[in-house]
Design a protein around this motif. Structure first.
Motif, mmCIF file in Angstrom:
data_model
loop_
_atom_site.group_PDB
_atom_site.id
_atom_site.type_symbol
_atom_site.label_atom_id
_atom_site.label_comp_id
_atom_site.label_asym_id
_atom_site.label_seq_id
_atom_site.Cartn_x
_atom_site.Cartn_y
_atom_site.Cartn_z
ATOM 1 N N VAL A 80 0.838 -1.208 0.000
ATOM 2 C CA VAL A 80 0.000 0.000 0.000
ATOM 3 C C VAL A 80 0.869 1.252 0.000
ATOM 4 O O VAL A 80 0.656 2.165 -0.807
ATOM 5 N N PHE A 81 1.850 1.310 0.883
ATOM 6 C CA PHE A 81 2.688 2.504 1.028
ATOM 7 C C PHE A 81 3.667 2.648 -0.129
ATOM 8 O O PHE A 81 3.747 3.701 -0.763
ATOM 9 N N PHE A 82 4.425 1.610 -0.415
ATOM 10 C CA PHE A 82 5.457 1.693 -1.443
ATOM 11 C C PHE A 82 4.930 1.358 -2.843
ATOM 12 O O PHE A 82 5.343 1.981 -3.821
ATOM 13 N N GLY A 83 4.053 0.364 -2.934
ATOM 14 C CA GLY A 83 3.550 -0.040 -4.230
ATOM 15 C C GLY A 83 2.544 0.934 -4.830
ATOM 16 O O GLY A 83 2.684 1.371 -5.974
ATOM 17 N N PHE A 84 1.534 1.302 -4.029
ATOM 18 C CA PHE A 84 0.481 2.207 -4.507
ATOM 19 C C PHE A 84 0.721 3.660 -4.103
ATOM 20 O O PHE A 84 -0.044 4.542 -4.483
ATOM 21 N N ARG A 85 1.770 3.909 -3.326
ATOM 22 C CA ARG A 85 2.115 5.260 -2.842
ATOM 23 C C ARG A 85 0.943 5.921 -2.129
ATOM 24 O O ARG A 85 0.726 7.126 -2.207
ATOM 25 N N ASN A 86 0.152 5.108 -1.434
ATOM 26 C CA ASN A 86 -1.014 5.624 -0.709
ATOM 27 C C ASN A 86 -0.631 5.767 0.761
ATOM 28 O O ASN A 86 -0.822 4.849 1.570
ATOM 29 N N ASN A 95 -0.210 12.494 -4.987
ATOM 30 C CA ASN A 95 0.815 13.123 -4.160
ATOM 31 C C ASN A 95 2.136 13.110 -4.920
ATOM 32 O O ASN A 95 2.236 12.597 -6.037
ATOM 33 N N LYS A 96 3.151 13.690 -4.318
ATOM 34 C CA LYS A 96 4.434 13.825 -5.015
ATOM 35 C C LYS A 96 5.029 12.473 -5.355
ATOM 36 O O LYS A 96 5.665 12.300 -6.401
ATOM 37 N N ALA A 97 4.831 11.493 -4.487
ATOM 38 C CA ALA A 97 5.383 10.165 -4.746
ATOM 39 C C ALA A 97 4.795 9.559 -6.017
ATOM 40 O O ALA A 97 5.506 8.931 -6.806
ATOM 41 N N MET A 98 3.491 9.740 -6.209
ATOM 42 C CA MET A 98 2.841 9.205 -7.409
ATOM 43 C C MET A 98 3.391 9.878 -8.666
ATOM 44 O O MET A 98 3.633 9.225 -9.682
ATOM 45 N N ILE A 99 3.592 11.193 -8.581
ATOM 46 C CA ILE A 99 4.136 11.935 -9.720
ATOM 47 C C ILE A 99 5.560 11.475 -10.024
ATOM 48 O O ILE A 99 5.910 11.198 -11.175
ATOM 49 N N LEU A 100 6.381 11.370 -8.994
ATOM 50 C CA LEU A 100 7.775 10.970 -9.191
ATOM 51 C C LEU A 100 7.872 9.545 -9.720
ATOM 52 O O LEU A 100 8.736 9.235 -10.553
ATOM 53 N N ALA A 101 6.988 8.659 -9.241
ATOM 54 C CA ALA A 101 7.015 7.278 -9.727
ATOM 55 C C ALA A 101 6.726 7.237 -11.222
ATOM 56 O O ALA A 101 7.366 6.484 -11.972
#
Length: 198
Positions: free
Chosen positions: A92-98, A159-165
């Motif tokens: 959830v945290f690392f895979g989906f960046r949620n 969020n920023k993580a989703m954009i960066l991924a």
């Protein structure tokens, strides 16, 4: 042959390490670029810490399973739910960046321990004491998750993580690329405009 008591720690470690590929992958890409608190542990700490904690968890449960108590079935069922919830956090945290859903999972983990550990203690006190390092780490991890949520707010459902991924995926997966450069320039322009009051 592996002793019965050792099967539980081994199983817990193997299950916990099943998330290692996604964690290793993301800590080398978008995770290293998102805002995090200054007290965030270095990445190399997580693997030995979690290996130790999963081993202690398994040893704790092995004592419950071998206790012969009338509460053993309930205790092991509750722990199975807790362990499954624990394993779900990394995807959830690392895979989906949620980050927010990850935080909710952490709150449920802490809350469930409030019932599970007294039950463990009533069956076998040492089994509960073996979980103390995990409790301490879980509380710290929850605080870290909460802080990352605050530093990386959701805007328009992302969020920023989703954009960066997505930006990493558009390149070779690991290195800096043109899309990331354009994103960083845009962020600098936005920061400058905000500072100037534009």
């Amino acid at each position: 042959a592996i002793p019965n008591w050792a099967l539980y720690p081994l199983g817990h470690i193997v299950g916990g390490m099943s998330n290692a590929p996604v964690v290793i992958r993301t800590t080398k890409t978008w995770y290293k670029r998102i805002p995090k608190p200054s007290w965030t542990p270095p990445n190399f700490v997580f693997s030995p810490v979690w290996t130790t904690l999963y081993g202690l968890m398994g040893l704790s449960v092995s004592r419950i399973a071998a206790s012969g108590s009338t509460s053993t079935k309930l205790a092991t069922q509750l722990w199975a739910f807790h362990y499954a919830l624990n394993i779900s956090w990394a995807p959830v945290f690392f895979g989906f960046r949620n980050f927010r859903l990850g935080l909710i999972i952490n709150f449920f983990l802490i809350a469930s321990l409030g019932y599970i550990l007294p039950l463990f203690h009533s069956i076998d006190p040492l089994s509960a004491y073996l979980q103390i390092p995990y409790v301490i780490w879980l509380i710290s991890a929850t605080k870290l998750n909460q802080t990352i949520c605050k530093l990386n707010p959701m805007l328009g459902g992302v969020n920023k993580a989703m954009i960066l991924a997505d930006l990493y995926a558009s390149g070779d997966g690991d290195g800096y690329n043109d899309e990331m450069l354009q994103y960083d320039i845009k962020m600098l322009q936005n920061a400058a405009a905000e500072y100037a009051g534009v």
